[in-house]
Scaffold this active site. Structure first.
Site, PDB file in Angstrom:
ATOM      1  N   ALA A 105       7.789   9.758  -1.954  1.00 34.89           N
ATOM      2  CA  ALA A 105       7.579   8.879  -0.864  1.00 34.89           C
ATOM      3  C   ALA A 105       8.196   7.526  -1.131  1.00 34.89           C
ATOM      4  CB  ALA A 105       6.050   8.470  -0.674  1.00 34.89           C
ATOM      5  N   GLY A 148       5.575  13.037  -3.058  1.00 38.07           N
ATOM      6  CA  GLY A 148       5.779  13.597  -1.665  1.00 38.07           C
ATOM      7  C   GLY A 148       6.665  14.713  -1.184  1.00 38.07           C
ATOM      8  N   GLU A 151       4.833  17.681  -2.391  1.00 42.09           N
ATOM      9  CA  GLU A 151       3.782  18.293  -1.606  1.00 42.09           C
ATOM     10  C   GLU A 151       4.404  18.822  -0.207  1.00 42.09           C
ATOM     11  OE1 GLU A 151       0.395  14.812  -2.214  1.00 42.09           O
ATOM     12  OE2 GLU A 151       2.163  14.071  -1.645  1.00 42.09           O
ATOM     13  N   GLU A 171       2.097  10.365  -9.370  1.00 43.03           N
ATOM     14  CA  GLU A 171       1.518   9.150  -8.720  1.00 43.03           C
ATOM     15  C   GLU A 171       0.735   8.393  -9.404  1.00 43.03           C
ATOM     16  OE1 GLU A 171       2.366  12.101  -5.268  1.00 43.03           O
ATOM     17  OE2 GLU A 171       1.773  12.205  -7.290  1.00 43.03           O
TER      18      GLU A 171
END
Length: 299
Positions: A105, A148, A151, A171
């Protein structure tokens, strides 16, 4: 000769040459390329239709290693919705670059947000809309698929990985946990113990490990662009089947993650029975009995 033709003035030599050049240029451009000019243009993704029934979406933030941001996801959701509603598209391939599928992200977007901002704004909630698509989505992963990016791959229905693919949920190293489904979808895919280790340590894992654990469908041979080529071939095969049966199959498999075994078996039988109301069921079984290829109407 018609009245209109009699009134038309003869073309000058320069005008005639210009007209010939325009016609030659138009004829030199393949029809498929000319038709693609009608495809919607985006800032952070590229879209195309390289095979019949197949759409390709490419993440396109090369300088940021395809870091995921809300504007990018807004475009991705729009493209997925467009293809999901288009009857001529029956399978979608999602990919990034050779270096990065998506390296995570966009931290710059998140670092200054407060709890009230992310809670009231439902931050990241829209990032999961891709998983609501009814048509199958194949992730073609090469390079980094971290945070991300990992994911996003897990939101897809099938994952093909290049030998260079590197997955991870790092993360924890920046003081948070996965927020786009990493703790949930990864646990479903590879089990609690492995997911716990990866989430709590932030360790990356290879394409080989991902395949051994069952997270990816397979690791493709080495070579630039091979994973996208393999994904498009797979999508082409899926697109050649009955679209209504493919969508039903996707729903039934996904139900296995949300229901008990008995509930899932009941759901599967109901969907199986429902397909006997379709033209494609009649065509498929008749074609099999007559030893010929079926002609699907996707109805």
């Amino acid at each position: 000769m018609s009245f209109a033709l009699r009134l038309r003035r003869p073309l000058t030599s320069s005008a005639a040459a210009l007209l010939r050049n325009k016609r030659a240029l138009r004829q030199s451009v393949p029809l498929s390329v000319r038709l693609m000019s009608t495809e919607k243009q985006y800032e952070f993704i590229l879209t195309s239709r390289p095979e019949e029934g197949v759409a390709l979406i490419t993440l396109n933030r090369p300088k940021a290693l395809n870091a995921l941001s809300t504007p990018l996801f807004n475009e991705l959701n729009d493209a997925i919705k467009t293809f999901d509603e288009d009857d001529s598209v029956r399978a979608v391939v999602l990919t990034g670059s050779e270096r990065a599928f998506a390296a995570g992200a966009d931290i710059k977007e998140m670092k200054d947000k407060q709890f009230s901002d992310v809670f009231k704004g439902k931050f990241l909630e829209s990032w999961g809309l891709l998983s609501n698509a009814r048509k199958p989505i194949i992730a073609a992963v090469s390079g980094y698929a971290l945070g991300g990016g990992c994911e996003l791959a897990l939101m897809c229905d099938i994952i093909l990985a290049s030998p260079t693919a590197v997955f991870g949920q790092p993360e924890i190293s920046i003081g948070v946990i996965p927020g786009g489904g990493g703790t949930q979808r990864l646990a479903h895919a590879i089990g609690k113990s492995r997911t716990m280790e990866l989430v709590l340590t932030g360790r990356n894992f290879s394409a080989k490990e991902a395949a051994e654990w069952g997270m990816v469908s397979r690791v493709v041979p080495e070579g630039e662009g091979v994973v996208v080529k393999e994904a498009l071939e797979l999508a082409k095969v899926i697109a050649s089947k009955s679209a209504i049966a493919v969508q039903a199959g996707k729903e039934a498999v996904n139900a296995a993650y949300e229901n008990t075994l008995n509930e899932g078996l009941r759901y599967e039988r109901r969907v199986f029975h429902a397909l006997f109301a379709t033209h494609d069921q009649k065509e498929g079984m008749t074609a099999f009995a007559e030893k010929r290829k079926p002609t699907w109407t996707h109805s």
